[in-house]
Design an enzyme around this catalytic site. Structure first.
Site, PDB file in Angstrom:
ATOM      1  N   ASP A 141       0.835  -1.219  -0.115  1.00 40.81           N
ATOM      2  CA  ASP A 141      -0.059   0.074   0.062  1.00 40.81           C
ATOM      3  C   ASP A 141       0.873   1.378  -0.052  1.00 40.81           C
ATOM      4  O   ASP A 141       1.961   1.356   0.727  1.00 40.81           O
ATOM      5  CB  ASP A 141      -0.966   0.043   1.425  1.00 40.81           C
ATOM      6  N   GLU A 194      -4.890   2.201  -4.464  1.00 43.67           N
ATOM      7  CA  GLU A 194      -3.324   2.393  -4.310  1.00 43.67           C
ATOM      8  C   GLU A 194      -2.647   1.140  -3.704  1.00 43.67           C
ATOM      9  O   GLU A 194      -1.543   1.223  -3.383  1.00 43.67           O
ATOM     10  CB  GLU A 194      -2.969   3.602  -3.493  1.00 43.67           C
ATOM     11  N   ASN A 216      -2.697  12.796  -3.469  1.00 43.00           N
ATOM     12  CA  ASN A 216      -3.390  13.224  -4.420  1.00 43.00           C
ATOM     13  C   ASN A 216      -4.015  14.725  -4.214  1.00 43.00           C
ATOM     14  O   ASN A 216      -4.182  15.367  -5.165  1.00 43.00           O
ATOM     15  CB  ASN A 216      -4.820  12.131  -4.605  1.00 43.00           C
ATOM     16  N   ASP A 272      -1.604   9.147 -10.246  1.00 45.03           N
ATOM     17  CA  ASP A 272      -1.446   8.137 -11.132  1.00 45.03           C
ATOM     18  C   ASP A 272      -0.039   7.932 -11.414  1.00 45.03           C
ATOM     19  O   ASP A 272       0.420   6.828 -11.697  1.00 45.03           O
ATOM     20  CB  ASP A 272      -2.224   8.349 -12.612  1.00 45.03           C
TER      21      ASP A 272
END
Length: 619
Positions: free
Chosen positions: A501, A544, A509, A518
């Site tokens: 993770d 993620e 973000n 991304d």
């Protein structure tokens, strides 16, 4: 009462006719002439009778037949050079006075001649006590005329018998020609027939096509200044002659002509001859024409067999390739077919990936996976991209003299689909001019009929890859990961699962935007790909979260890989991020499942996230 000369002549004629009658079709001129000389020797009680023949071309007298069995042992006695021979024959009978020192040993010389030509001399040696002068000059002249006629008759009859034998031989050879569909057999029979009929001539077969016929006098038919007559015979389809005074020979060139074309030229060399014997030309021409027809039939038969074989190969290959083979199976099958059909040393299928510059090699021999193959791929790729046509190169070293070329024979055929160049097939051999033009045409047909199947196999695998691959990261999908893990747990002894993770991904973000988020996912995915084996599975778990499955890997090694990845992400990511990893492990000695493996890794990841992040924990 008849004069003794008439009696002797009649006895000679009777003996001559008896010999012809008893010969029963096996008449040999030398034997008949020798018998006549023996009869003369007996009639007159002579020591020796010898027939000298005159060779106008050589300006030479030579012994043709003699009652002296040792006449051939002396070259000096057998061949006499005489430049002014005709001028010496000023009378019909010479008794110990013939004006040539080489013939002074003979008692009597009778010229063998008529109003048109001179055949030679009949040389006689008398025994002690024999008086040849008891016959007058007129008697000897009449005797010489009749002997000339008999010798000429013997020559004519023997020629007729020989001619009959030749045409029987031609008939026999023709039967053999048309009973064989082998070009080697036909060519061998041509030479065998000529050697039997004309043992003193020399022969060559000048062929216009590829030939590998061993033990036959075969030469390539090439146009040059020394071969004008041969090429004229080949082009015009008519017999040509080439006479050489300096080389003392005459050469005949007879085209091997069929209905559809000329397949070569028969070269017949007659030594010590100014003009090729006219009576032999017709027979050789008939033999050449018969051989040309037989060669044509054999060639057409072999071509039809080859075409049938080629069509079977193309049909079989197309059928097999259209049976939904995997790409690797398709490439392996094509490589096997090409190796079997063309005896190639190296075979490569090169796909053009971007803008006709980047290439990828698929399903090829090991050589194409080496750096040494790059110069061949680059050279052929540029030529095909520019010319959009197949390449047939007999000797690549002639076109690339500055480079070290190992594989000199090259065949390359573009793979075109919907007018787009998708790649090319490259076939190579070290020996120059190894591949024939027929092989090249077959390869073109084979690749043409196989391109669609190859393109479909590539598209099918690309589609399959799209189905099992995450579009953003390029990692495998979760469903594919699940399938591989379940398969591994049935077949392998052990395996390790890593759940990953990205720490504080929401903050990334919110801070940098979803585009950067991304990009971070892609960076971590690329680090995963570069740190695992081809047999391992890197996948996107969701959001993620990413995952790695390591089949046949112990827990200790799995943890090491996870820790190495942890360090790489922290060092190489931009903007810098960290990851947390949960690791689980299975082995066949205890009951387990993929679901349990996921659960344990998820719990370990949860503890890692809640105990400071940027760490690896094991359940």
């Amino acid at each position: 009462m008849e004069p003794p000369t008439i009696q002797w002549i009649n006895e000679l004629k009777s003996s001559f006719l008896n010999q012809i009658y008893e010969a029963d079709g096996h008449l040999v001129y030398e034997e008949v002439a020798g018998s006549l000389l023996s009869e003369i020797k007996t009639l007159f009680g002579l020591e020796e009778v010898t027939l000298y023949k005159w060779n106008d071309w050589k300006q030479q007298l030579f012994v043709e037949v003699s009652t002296n069995p040792g006449y051939q042992s002396s070259i000096e006695d057998s061949y006499i050079l005489c430049i002014d021979f005709e001028s010496l024959l000023d009378k019909r009978v010479f008794y110990r006075d013939f004006p040539m020192k080489e013939l002074k040993k003979y008692s009597l010389i009778l010229p063998m001649m008529d109003d048109r030509r001179t055949l030679g001399l009949l040389a006689i040696t008398e025994k002690n006590g024999t008086n040849l002068l008891r016959l007058g000059s007129e008697d000897w002249e009449e005797f010489a005329r009749e002997c000339y006629k008999l010798i000429q008759a013997a020559s004519s009859v023997s020629k007729i018998v020989a001619e009959e034998k030749r045409y029987k031989q031609l008939f026999r050879v023709t039967e053999k020609f048309h009973s064989s569909m082998s070009m080697d057999a036909v060519l061998g029979e041509i030479i065998s027939a000529l050697q039997e009929v004309y043992p003193s001539f020399t022969y060559y077969l000048l062929l216009s096509h590829d030939n590998n016929h061993e033990n036959l006098p075969i030469k390539d038919l090439e146009y040059d200044s020394d071969n004008v007559a041969a090429m004229q015979a080949y082009v015009s389809g008519t017999i040509q002659f080439e006479d050489s005074i300096s080389e003392r020979r005459s050469v005949l060139y007879a085209p091997l002509k069929g209905k559809q074309g000329v397949y070569g030229v028969l070269q017949v060399i007659a030594q010590d001859t100014l003009v090729f014997p006219k009576n032999e030309v017709e027979f050789i021409n008939l033999l050449a024409n018969t051989a040309g027809s037989a060669l044509e039939n054999a060639q057409l038969y072999q071509q039809s067999k080859r075409l049938i074989s080629d069509l079977q190969l193309i049909n079989e290959t197309s059928h097999r390739l259209n049976s939904n083979l995997r790409l690797s199976e398709t490439m392996n099958y094509m490589e096997e077919q090409i190796r079997k059909s063309f005896k190639a040393e190296e075979i490569g299928f090169v796909m053009i990936t971007t803008a006709e510059t980047e290439t990828a090699v698929l399903g090829s021999t090991d050589f194409f996976q080496t750096a040494a193959a790059r110069k061949y791929i680059t050279y052929v790729g540029k030529k095909i991209s520019k010319e959009k046509d197949s390449l047939f190169i007999g000797d690549l070293s002639l076109q690339c003299p500055e480079k070290e070329i190992k594989y000199r024979s090259i065949m390359a055929v573009p793979m075109v689909q919907s007018e787009d160049l998708r790649g090319f097939a490259l076939v190579m051999h070290q020996e120059p001019y190894y591949f024939s033009f027929e092989m090249f045409k077959l390869l073109q047909s084979l690749i043409y009929h196989s391109t669609l199947a190859l393109a479909n196999a590539i598209l099918r695998e690309e589609l399959e890859k799209m189905v099992i691959t995450d579009h953003l990261t390029g990692l495998y999908s979760r469903s594919y990961l699940d399938e591989r893990m379940q398969e591994s747990m049935k077949l392998d002894e052990e395996g390790t699962f890593i759940l990953i993770d990205i720490d504080n991904f929401k903050i990334v973000n919110d801070t940098y935007g979803h585009q950067t988020g991304d990009d971070i996912l892609i960076q971590v995915a690329n680090l995963i790909k570069t740190n695992i084996r081809d047999s391992d599975v890197g996948a996107r778990w969701g959001g993620e979260e990413l995952a790695i499955y390591l089949p046949r890997v112990s827990l200790e090694i799995g943890v090491t890989i996870a820790e190495r990845l942890l360090l790489k992400v922290e060092q190489l990511s931009t903007p810098k991020v960290t990851i947390s990893c949960g690791v689980s492990y299975w082995k066949q000695s205890r009951i387990d499942s993929a679901k349990e493996l996921f659960r344990r890794a998820d719990e370990a990841l949860y503890r890692a996230k809640n105990s400071g992040k940027n760490k690896v924990l094991v359940h």
